[in-house]
Motif scaffolding. Structure first.
Motif, short mmCIF file in Angstrom:
data_model
loop_
_atom_site.label_atom_id
_atom_site.label_comp_id
_atom_site.label_asym_id
_atom_site.label_seq_id
_atom_site.Cartn_x
_atom_site.Cartn_y
_atom_site.Cartn_z
N TYR A 1 0.97 -1.12 0.74
CA TYR A 1 0.03 -0.13 0.05
C TYR A 1 1.00 0.93 0.26
CZ TYR A 1 -3.34 3.37 1.91
OH TYR A 1 -4.52 4.31 1.95
N ASN A 2 0.74 2.08 -0.75
CA ASN A 2 1.50 3.19 -1.21
C ASN A 2 1.79 4.42 -0.14
OD1 ASN A 2 -0.96 3.63 -2.28
ND2 ASN A 2 -0.39 5.75 -2.72
N CYS A 3 0.48 4.54 0.59
CA CYS A 3 0.50 5.41 1.79
C CYS A 3 1.20 4.61 2.70
CB CYS A 3 -0.78 5.74 2.59
SG CYS A 3 -1.53 6.68 1.32
N PHE A 4 1.68 3.48 2.93
CA PHE A 4 3.22 2.54 3.74
C PHE A 4 4.05 3.95 3.56
CE2 PHE A 4 1.84 -1.62 4.95
CZ PHE A 4 0.95 -1.13 5.49
N PHE A 5 4.59 4.04 2.42
CA PHE A 5 5.64 5.38 2.15
C PHE A 5 5.90 6.07 3.23
CE2 PHE A 5 4.91 2.47 -1.37
CZ PHE A 5 6.63 0.78 -0.93
N SER A 6 5.15 6.98 2.55
CA SER A 6 4.69 8.53 3.46
C SER A 6 4.44 8.72 4.60
CB SER A 6 3.56 8.96 1.87
OG SER A 6 2.44 8.11 2.21
N CYS A 7 4.23 7.47 5.11
CA CYS A 7 3.66 7.29 6.54
C CYS A 7 5.03 7.44 7.25
CB CYS A 7 2.83 6.37 7.73
SG CYS A 7 1.09 6.55 6.50
N ILE A 8 6.09 6.58 6.54
CA ILE A 8 7.20 6.30 6.92
C ILE A 8 8.03 7.56 7.08
CG2 ILE A 8 9.53 5.07 6.81
CD1 ILE A 8 6.95 2.73 5.95
N LYS A 9 8.11 7.87 5.95
CA LYS A 9 8.80 9.03 5.54
C LYS A 9 8.26 10.37 6.63
CE LYS A 9 10.09 7.51 1.02
NZ LYS A 9 9.68 7.69 -0.56
N ASN A 10 7.32 10.34 6.62
CA ASN A 10 6.66 11.54 7.28
C ASN A 10 7.12 11.64 9.30
OD1 ASN A 10 5.75 13.54 5.78
ND2 ASN A 10 3.67 12.41 5.44
N ALA A 11 7.36 10.72 9.50
CA ALA A 11 7.88 10.08 10.66
C ALA A 11 9.93 10.39 10.41
CB ALA A 11 7.39 9.21 11.31
N GLY A 12 10.25 10.80 10.03
CA GLY A 12 11.46 10.92 9.32
C GLY A 12 12.25 9.58 9.87
N CYS A 13 11.54 8.64 9.02
CA CYS A 13 12.23 6.52 9.35
C CYS A 13 12.30 6.76 7.48
CB CYS A 13 11.26 6.44 10.26
SG CYS A 13 11.25 6.25 11.27
N ASN A 14 13.44 5.35 7.43
CA ASN A 14 14.03 4.87 6.12
C ASN A 14 12.88 4.16 6.01
OD1 ASN A 14 16.43 6.84 6.80
ND2 ASN A 14 17.15 5.37 8.14
N VAL A 15 12.44 4.29 5.11
CA VAL A 15 11.87 2.60 4.24
C VAL A 15 13.01 1.50 3.68
CG1 VAL A 15 9.94 1.53 2.38
CG2 VAL A 15 10.45 4.09 3.09
N LEU A 16 12.71 -0.07 4.41
CA LEU A 16 13.02 -0.92 4.81
C LEU A 16 12.69 -2.06 3.58
CD1 LEU A 16 16.52 -1.91 4.87
CD2 LEU A 16 15.45 -3.06 6.64
N GLU A 17 12.64 -2.45 2.57
CA GLU A 17 11.71 -3.33 2.09
C GLU A 17 12.31 -4.44 2.44
OE1 GLU A 17 10.75 -2.65 -2.12
OE2 GLU A 17 11.60 -0.41 -2.24
N ASN A 18 11.19 -5.44 2.42
CA ASN A 18 11.29 -7.26 2.40
C ASN A 18 10.77 -7.84 1.06
OD1 ASN A 18 10.02 -9.67 3.65
ND2 ASN A 18 11.97 -9.80 3.43
N ARG A 19 10.89 -7.94 -0.27
CA ARG A 19 10.78 -8.00 -1.09
C ARG A 19 9.55 -9.17 -1.48
NH1 ARG A 19 14.69 -5.14 -5.06
NH2 ARG A 19 14.48 -3.05 -4.74
N LEU A 20 7.98 -9.19 -1.60
CA LEU A 20 7.81 -10.65 -1.84
C LEU A 20 8.60 -11.22 -2.99
CD1 LEU A 20 4.09 -9.66 -0.74
CD2 LEU A 20 5.67 -10.53 0.62
N VAL A 21 8.53 -12.57 -2.75
CA VAL A 21 8.96 -13.88 -3.63
C VAL A 21 7.76 -14.15 -4.65
CG1 VAL A 21 10.25 -15.64 -4.45
CG2 VAL A 21 10.58 -14.45 -2.67
N ARG A 22 7.22 -13.92 -5.75
CA ARG A 22 6.30 -14.09 -7.10
C ARG A 22 6.64 -15.78 -6.98
NH1 ARG A 22 4.36 -12.71 -11.95
NH2 ARG A 22 3.29 -14.24 -12.60
#
Length: 382
Positions: A116-137
Motif C-alpha cells: 500500500y502506497n501510503c505506507f511509504f509516506s507515513c514512514i517518511k513523514n515520521a522521519g524514518c527509512n523505508v526498508l523493503e522485504n520484497r515478496l517473492v513471486r
C-alpha cells in the motif's frame, strides 16, 4: 437481498474516484473505493441522526466499543478488551501516529513490497527509512523471503515492521503459521509489529483471515492493530477507525501522539455508521463477498480470453486485483497514462506500491457493478 448490479452516478458529488479526472468518459478502477450503495442499516441510521439537525463535537459512547467488540468476537474470534481501543479519524492517520509514537527519526520501518502506497509516506513523514522485504513471486501468488526478512529485522536501526493483512495489493491472506513466524523473528530482534487489517472483511472462499493478535499471546503483546469499517462498508468519507493495543505503555504513547497530531476528534456520522454496520451489517457484507468473488472469476475469464499473455494473481482477499502486464513491454507508469488518455480507463500502475517490486503490474479495483467492470476491462484489453 441487495442489488450490487445497480449503477449509481457518482460524478459531481465531489468524489475523488470519479471527479478527480475531469474527463466524464473515464471509467475509474483505481482507488480502493467501492461503487456500491451502503448497507440499508447504515443509511437508515444516518438519516435518523440527520433528523436531529445538530452536528457538533461528539462523544464516543460505550455502545460504540461494544459494537466493535461484538463484531470481532463473532466474526473473527478476536476478543478485544475495552481498554485496548483508541479511536481516530482513519487508518492512515492512525499509522502515522503509531509510527511517530514508536520510532525515532532515522530508524528503519520494514515493509513487504509491493505494498500500500501510503505506507511509504507515513514512514517518511515520521522521519524514518523505508526498508523493503520484497515478496517473492511463486507462479500466481507471493511468498515471504524469510531469510531476507530476518536479515532486515536484525539491522539495529529496524524498530518497526509495518504489515498489511490481508495484503494490498498482492491479494494474500496471511496464514497463521506465516504470521507466527514473522512475529518470532521480530521478537528475536526487538521489532514491534504494526498491522493494517483494514481489508479484513474481504476474503475469498477457501481462505481464512487471522487477526495477528489472535495467533498467540506473544503476538498479542507485540502488535498494534489498525482496523476500520471504512473499506468493508464503503464509508471512508465518514472518517472513523480504531487502534487496538494490549500493551498499556505503548498505548499511552500512541494516545499521546494522537492528541499531539490533533486526530483525536471524530465525525459523529462515523460513530453512528460504525455501530450500525457492526450490529446489523453482516448479511450485506456476506452477500457482497459472494458478488466480489464472482467479479474476480469474471475478470480472470475475460483476461484469459482476451489477454492470455497477462497473469492475474491469485486473489485470496481484498477487492483490488494485481495483474502482471509485463508482456506489454512498456513501463507501467507509461501504460497507466496511456490507458487513461487513449482508452478512458483509470487503473493504478504497480510502481505506486514499490518502484522495483511493482514494475510490470497494475492494480484493478473490481468493487463495482459487473457491467461496469467488464466495460473497463474491454477498454484495457482492446
Amino acid at each position: 437481498m441487495f442489488d450490487f448490479d445497480k449503477l449509481i452516478d457518482r460524478r459531481n458529488s465531489n468524489c475523488i474516484k470519479w471527479d478527480l479526472v475531469k474527463d466524464t468518459d473515464v471509467i475509474p478502477m483505481w482507488v480502493a473505493d467501492m461503487d456500491f450503495e451502503v448497507a440499508p442499516c447504515i443509511k437508515e441510521a444516518l438519516m435518523k441522526r440527520v433528523e436531529h439537525g445538530v452536528f457538533g463535537y461528539t462523544l464516543v459512547p460505550e455502545s460504540y466499543y461494544e459494537a466493535v467488540q461484538g463484531w470481532f468476537a463473532r466474526r473473527h474470534g478476536f476478543t478485544i478488551e475495552r481498554d485496548w481501543m483508541l479511536y481516530t479519524s482513519g487508518v492512515v492517520p492512525g499509522i502515522a501516529c503509531v509510527l511517530k509514537a514508536l520510532t525515532m527519526p532515522g530508524e528503519n520501518v520494514l515493509v513487504q513490497t509491493p505494498v500500500y502506497n501510503c505506507f511509504f509516506s507515513c514512514i517518511k513523514n515520521a522521519g524514518c527509512n523505508v526498508l523493503e522485504n520484497r515478496l517473492v513471486r511463486r507462479d500466481d501468488t507471493y511468498e515471504i523471503d524469510f531469510e531476507d526478512f530476518e536479515a532486515k529485522c536484525a539491522d539495529e536501526k529496524t524498530t518497526v515492521f509495518l504489515l498489511c493483512n490481508p495484503h494490498n495489493p498482492g491479494g494474500r491472506v496471511w496464514r497463521k503459521e506465516e504470521l507466527e513466524r514473522m512475529n518470532d523473528i521480530c521478537l528475536r530482534h526487538g521489532v514491534r509489529v504494526v498491522c493494517d487489517e483494514i481489508h479484513c472483511e474481504f476474503v475469498m472462499p477457501g481462505y481464512q483471515y487471522t487477526p495477528f493478535a489472535t495467533v498467540s499471546e506473544a503476538c498479542l503483546k507485540n502488535v498494534v492493530t489498525l482496523n476500520a469499517p471504512s473499506k468493508a462498508f464503503n464509508i471512508a468519507g465518514l472518517q472513523i477507525s480504531n487502534i487496538i493495543c494490549e500493551n498499556a505503555e505503548v498505548r499511552r504513547r500512541i494516545d499521546r501522539a494522537i492528541n499531539i497530531n490533533e486526530v483525536c476528534d471524530v465525525n459523529p456520522f462515523g460513530v453512528v455508521a460504525l455501530e450500525a454496520a457492526y450490529r446489523e451489517g453482516e448479511p450485506w457484507i456476506d452477500e457482497l463477498n459472494v458478488y466480489l468473488r464472482d467479479n474476480y472469476k469474471a475478470l480472470r475469464a475475460f483476461i484469459v480470453e482476451h489477454k492470455p499473455e497477462w497473469t492475474v494473481m491469485r486473489q485470496e482477499g481484498t477487492y483490488v486485483v494485481w495483474v502482471d502486464v509485463s508482456a506489454m513491454g512498456k513501463p507501467v507508469a507509461e501504460l497507466e497514462e496511456w490507458w487513461l488518455k487513449e482508452r478512458k480507463v483509470y487503473v493504478n500502475a504497480g510502481t505506486h506500491y514499490g518502484d522495483v517490486a511493482g514494475e510490470g503490474y497494475i492494480r484493478i479495483n473490481i468493487a463495482c457493478p459487473r457491467s461496469r467492470m467488464l466495460e473497463g476491462l474491454s477498454r484495457l484489453c482492446r
